[in-house]
Design a protein around this motif. Structure first.
Motif, PDB file in Angstrom:
ATOM      1  N   GLY A   1       7.068   1.290  -5.160  1.00 37.87           N
ATOM      2  CA  GLY A   1       6.276   0.077  -5.021  1.00 37.87           C
ATOM      3  C   GLY A   1       6.398  -0.526  -3.641  1.00 37.87           C
ATOM      4  N   THR A   2       7.610  -0.553  -3.106  1.00 37.08           N
ATOM      5  CA  THR A   2       7.836  -1.101  -1.768  1.00 37.08           C
ATOM      6  C   THR A   2       7.137  -0.256  -0.714  1.00 37.08           C
ATOM      7  OG1 THR A   2       9.983  -1.973  -2.457  1.00 37.08           O
ATOM      8  CG2 THR A   2       9.597  -1.784  -0.095  1.00 37.08           C
ATOM      9  N   VAL A   3       7.187   1.063  -0.884  1.00 45.25           N
ATOM     10  CA  VAL A   3       6.509   1.965   0.058  1.00 45.25           C
ATOM     11  C   VAL A   3       5.000   1.708   0.044  1.00 45.25           C
ATOM     12  CG1 VAL A   3       5.917   4.369   0.540  1.00 45.25           C
ATOM     13  CG2 VAL A   3       8.270   3.756  -0.057  1.00 45.25           C
ATOM     14  N   LEU A   4       4.420   1.590  -1.151  1.00 43.86           N
ATOM     15  CA  LEU A   4       2.987   1.308  -1.269  1.00 43.86           C
ATOM     16  C   LEU A   4       2.638  -0.033  -0.633  1.00 43.86           C
ATOM     17  CD1 LEU A   4       2.224   2.496  -4.930  1.00 43.86           C
ATOM     18  CD2 LEU A   4       1.442   3.562  -2.802  1.00 43.86           C
ATOM     19  N   PHE A   5       3.496  -1.023  -0.855  1.00 45.90           N
ATOM     20  CA  PHE A   5       3.283  -2.359  -0.296  1.00 45.90           C
ATOM     21  C   PHE A   5       3.213  -2.290   1.229  1.00 45.90           C
ATOM     22  CE2 PHE A   5       5.108  -6.217   1.561  1.00 45.90           C
ATOM     23  CZ  PHE A   5       4.247  -7.177   1.056  1.00 45.90           C
ATOM     24  N   VAL A   6       4.161  -1.578   1.844  1.00 48.99           N
ATOM     25  CA  VAL A   6       4.201  -1.472   3.305  1.00 48.99           C
ATOM     26  C   VAL A   6       2.978  -0.726   3.826  1.00 48.99           C
ATOM     27  CG1 VAL A   6       5.461  -0.495   5.263  1.00 48.99           C
ATOM     28  CG2 VAL A   6       6.709  -1.647   3.437  1.00 48.99           C
ATOM     29  N   ILE A   7       2.570   0.338   3.125  1.00 49.86           N
ATOM     30  CA  ILE A   7       1.399   1.104   3.547  1.00 49.86           C
ATOM     31  C   ILE A   7       0.139   0.242   3.493  1.00 49.86           C
ATOM     32  CG2 ILE A   7      -0.135   3.018   2.931  1.00 49.86           C
ATOM     33  CD1 ILE A   7       2.340   4.571   2.055  1.00 49.86           C
TER      34      ILE A   7
END
Length: 281
Positions: free
Chosen positions: A181-187
């Protein structure tokens, strides 16, 4: 139905693969790092940051302290139900992300907006692009690139809009999903950050709205690959102010390389000015 799902999945994978390849080929992800190196090795670019450093750091400390004091505990309680033992780390990252966004909105709109524009234009001046900078400000005779720049002629593009802020908070729940989720948020944040980093460039090139949209669409992967590391750098507590300036330098370096490598992208008005300047010389 299973075949349709498989077909859609394959199409999505192929599209993601193409975008990833475009991002790697563009090399845009290197510009935030290039911006750090270039900023540190060009003292003339330090002046805008130095003038705003104390009030901006004070704002950053205040926002971060406030957010941890009043939002950490309730958010940790909610994330404990979702992430279990990882909730301590994910809550810290969430609060830092929220603090960084609030800090960015306040500082870039009320404290350092002009300083970032001066840094962007100053970087272009160090790359010997006075004609480009001269579309929006007077260019003086001086050996110092920063001292050569006169007042800005037009109001700069808006860096933050209510829609962008609303979109950010809609993305926040993604942080409740551990790691992914954090990776998607940053992307997702990086995808929006990339084009906004070149708002000044589009203004200097006198691009109309449709021209900007087409320009960005052709470089969608590149802008995302620039935005992701830039967002990560600006999420660093307090140091985010420093990285806001180095990201601006990186964006200007990328713009300068675009002008050098792809002169055909220059707006018609700017090309005419460049031709006239060349004839006068």
């Amino acid at each position: 139905m299973a075949d349709k799902v498989k077909e859609v999945a394959v199409e999505e994978f192929q599209q993601a693969k193409v975008l990833a390849q475009d991002a790697v080929r563009s090399g845009a992800y290197l510009y935030p790092i290039k911006g750090i190196v270039y900023f540190l090795t060009h003292r003339t670019l330090w002046k805008p940051l130095a003038n705003k450093l104390l009030p901006t750091l004070s704002l950053g400390v205040g926002v971060t302290a406030f957010m941890f004091a009043f939002t950490y505990v309730p958010q940790a309680a909610v994330l404990t139900l979702v992430n279990g033992p990882l909730s301590i780390l994910t809550t810290i990252l969430l609060v830092l992300s929220e603090s960084s966004t609030i800090f960015s909105v306040l500082s870039k709109n009320f404290l350092i907006d002009d300083a970032l524009i001066d840094t962007f234009d100053g970087t272009l001046m160090t790359r010997n692009l006075p004609t480009l900078v001269g579309t929006d400000r007077q260019i003086k005779s001086n050996s110092d690139p920063m001292a050569r720049m006169g007042k800005i002629a037009r109001k700069p593009f808006e860096r933050f809009t209510p829609k962008a802020i609303i979109r950010y908070f809609l993305y926040l729940p993604l942080n409740m999903i551990p790691v992914v989720g954090t990776v998607l948020f940053v992307i997702l944040q990086g995808r929006k950050f990339g084009p906004s980093a070149h708002a000044r460039y589009f203004q200097l090139k006198q691009m109309k709205k449709r021209e900007r949209e087409e320009f960005i669409a052709q470089r969608k992967a590149a802008y995302t690959s620039f935005g992701v590391p830039a967002v990560l750098l600006e999420l660093v507590p307090l140091a985010g102010i420093f990285f806001a300036f180095t990201n601006t330098v990186g964006a200007a370096l990328w713009a300068a390389d675009m002008e050098r490598n792809h002169p055909g992208t220059t707006a018609p008005n700017l090309r005419n000015q460049a031709e006239l300047a060349g004839k006068s010389e």
